[in-house]
Enzyme design. Structure first.
Site, PDB file in Angstrom:
ATOM      1  N   ASN A 112     -17.808 -18.510  -4.710  1.00 46.59           N
ATOM      2  CA  ASN A 112     -18.280 -18.726  -3.363  1.00 46.59           C
ATOM      3  C   ASN A 112     -17.419 -17.658  -2.722  1.00 46.59           C
ATOM      4  OD1 ASN A 112     -18.784 -19.182  -0.552  1.00 46.59           O
ATOM      5  ND2 ASN A 112     -17.914 -21.166  -0.538  1.00 46.59           N
ATOM      6  N   TRP A 113     -17.981 -16.572  -2.481  1.00 47.07           N
ATOM      7  CA  TRP A 113     -17.170 -15.255  -2.177  1.00 47.07           C
ATOM      8  C   TRP A 113     -16.710 -15.408  -0.320  1.00 47.07           C
ATOM      9  CZ3 TRP A 113     -19.663 -10.227  -4.349  1.00 47.07           C
ATOM     10  CH2 TRP A 113     -19.890 -10.399  -5.740  1.00 47.07           C
ATOM     11  N   HIS A 163     -21.207 -26.869   2.885  1.00 42.37           N
ATOM     12  CA  HIS A 163     -19.737 -26.622   2.653  1.00 42.37           C
ATOM     13  C   HIS A 163     -18.931 -26.913   3.802  1.00 42.37           C
ATOM     14  CE1 HIS A 163     -16.244 -24.246   1.840  1.00 42.37           C
ATOM     15  NE2 HIS A 163     -16.641 -24.191   0.416  1.00 42.37           N
ATOM     16  N   GLU A 171     -16.695 -25.513   5.493  1.00 46.61           N
ATOM     17  CA  GLU A 171     -16.503 -24.586   6.182  1.00 46.61           C
ATOM     18  C   GLU A 171     -17.698 -24.297   7.190  1.00 46.61           C
ATOM     19  OE1 GLU A 171     -15.021 -21.531   3.638  1.00 46.61           O
ATOM     20  OE2 GLU A 171     -13.417 -22.747   3.414  1.00 46.61           O
ATOM     21  N   GLU A 186     -15.750 -30.994  -2.956  1.00 51.11           N
ATOM     22  CA  GLU A 186     -14.469 -30.205  -2.622  1.00 51.11           C
ATOM     23  C   GLU A 186     -13.535 -30.809  -1.475  1.00 51.11           C
ATOM     24  OE1 GLU A 186     -15.981 -25.974  -3.446  1.00 51.11           O
ATOM     25  OE2 GLU A 186     -16.080 -26.238  -1.343  1.00 51.11           O
ATOM     26  N   GLY A 225      -8.516 -23.625  -0.490  1.00 56.68           N
ATOM     27  CA  GLY A 225      -7.736 -22.422  -0.045  1.00 56.68           C
ATOM     28  C   GLY A 225      -6.362 -22.668   0.208  1.00 56.68           C
ATOM     29  N   SER A 259      -9.049 -24.997  -4.879  1.00 62.45           N
ATOM     30  CA  SER A 259      -7.956 -24.179  -5.650  1.00 62.45           C
ATOM     31  C   SER A 259      -7.921 -24.226  -6.916  1.00 62.45           C
ATOM     32  CB  SER A 259      -6.683 -24.828  -5.157  1.00 62.45           C
ATOM     33  OG  SER A 259      -6.408 -24.571  -3.654  1.00 62.45           O
ATOM     34  N   GLY A 295     -13.513 -20.374  -4.897  1.00 62.06           N
ATOM     35  CA  GLY A 295     -13.348 -19.607  -3.655  1.00 62.06           C
ATOM     36  C   GLY A 295     -12.506 -18.380  -4.227  1.00 62.06           C
ATOM     37  N   GLY A 296     -11.061 -18.344  -3.877  1.00 60.29           N
ATOM     38  CA  GLY A 296     -10.247 -17.237  -4.035  1.00 60.29           C
ATOM     39  C   GLY A 296     -10.151 -16.785  -5.354  1.00 60.29           C
TER      40      GLY A 296
HETATM   41  P1  13P Z   1     -10.680 -21.996  -3.020  1.00 53.88           P
HETATM   42  O1  13P Z   1     -11.133 -22.006  -4.472  1.00 53.88           O
HETATM   43  O2  13P Z   1     -10.215 -20.834  -2.595  1.00 53.88           O
HETATM   44  O3  13P Z   1      -9.834 -23.293  -2.673  1.00 53.88           O
HETATM   45  O4  13P Z   1     -11.977 -22.424  -2.212  1.00 53.88           O
HETATM   46  C1  13P Z   1     -12.972 -23.710  -2.661  1.00 53.88           C
HETATM   47  C2  13P Z   1     -14.220 -23.266  -1.945  1.00 53.88           C
HETATM   48  O5  13P Z   1     -14.406 -23.865  -0.837  1.00 53.88           O
HETATM   49  C3  13P Z   1     -15.322 -22.972  -2.856  1.00 53.88           C
HETATM   50  O6  13P Z   1     -16.362 -23.135  -2.092  1.00 53.88           O
END
Ligand code: 13P
Length: 265
Positions: free
Chosen positions: A10-11, A96, A98, A182, A188, A228, A249-250
């Site tokens: 997930n960018w 998600h 977010e 998640e 993050g 993470s 994510g990251g």
């Molecule tokens: P991180 O891997 O940056 O913690 O993000 C996870 C995420 O929210 C993937 O959708």
């Protein structure tokens, strides 16, 4: 039953079109030989079609980061599932944290009235159904806040999200759906959820699926862990019986890291 691991990147709000193309070009070189793991990238809406062109013919699939539940009309800002499909997507993330507005430093009480994008379990469920109707497969994300975990409410929160988010699918849809666990506090933050605990919660999710759709669906459904995930912890997380992949994510923003996670699966 053995479930094919599924690693999705997930960018989020990262990578311009040219940066996204460069990232998948590098990734193609690193994972060209991988066939026993499903791999997808989820770029921003503005780059999804171009990145889709760049991965044609490769083993990398394409996903959107969100969708609306309506198919067309006067819905400024929104993207329909059929538009993602048209741009080359097979997958779409819905729910998600977010987009639910369940992140950052906004405290839990305030946050419950401050859902930045108006997202709730009902809209997540509508988006998932709209995605299926357009020929996409949803990756349905759930997770608890730190305050909910600390209050001992993790399972209650997850069960309630899942029952609402997964309601009313056909059996065929339920067999295809992917769920991403998640924990919001692990996203993050560098704070990965302990692998046994992540596995346990994924087991709780699998039990909800079993109650709703029966043993065969619970056996088949793929549940990703997200939060993470890095090359250094991926193998441990992915070795757990209830964890069938990762939503990254990251670490999905760097081809070598993302490739290492894929190879760990
Ligand atoms: P991180 O891997 O940056 O913690 O993000 C996870 C995420 O929210 C993937 O959708």
């Amino acid at each position: 039953m053995s479930r094919k691991p599924f690693i999705a990147g997930n960018w989020k709000m990262n990578k311009t079109i040219s940066e996204g193309i460069a990232l998948v070009d590098e990734l193609k070189g690193l994972i060209g030989d991988v066939s026993n793991v499903d791999v997808a990238v989820c770029p921003t809406f503005v780059s999804v079609a171009k990145v889709g062109d760049a991965i044609k013919g490769s083993n990398i699939m394409l996903g959107g980061q969100d969708t609306f539940w309506q198919e067309s009309g006067a819905w400024t800002r929104q993207i329909a599932p059929s538009m993602l499909k048209d741009a080359g997507c097979q997958w779409v993330i819905v729910g998600h944290s977010e987009t639910r507005g369940r992140f950052g430093t906004v405290d839990a009480e305030l946050e419950s009235v401050l859902s930045y994008f108006g997202e709730c379990d009902t809209t997540v469920n509508m988006k998932a159904k709209a995605a299926f109707a357009a020929g996409l497969t949803p990756i349905i994300a759930c997770g608890e806040l730190l305050a909910e975990r600390e209050a001992g409410n993790t399972d209650k929160v997850i069960v309630s999200q899942m029952k609402a988010d997964l309601a009313g699918f056909t059996k065929d849809q339920a067999l295809k759906m992917v769920i991403a666990y998640e924990p919001v506090w692990a996203i993050g933050t560098g704070k990965v959820c302990d692998s046994d605990e992540a596995d346990r919660v994924c087991g709780v999710i699998r039990n909800v699926v079993k109650e709703m759709y029966g043993d065969d669906v619970a056996d088949a459904v793929r549940i990703q862990y997200g939060g993470s995930v890095k090359p250094s912890n991926a193998a441990e997380l992915l070795s757990k019986p209830n964890i069938d992949g990762a939503l990254v994510g990251g670490a999905a923003l760097k081809a070598s890291d993302f490739a290492a996670i894929i190879k760990a699966a």
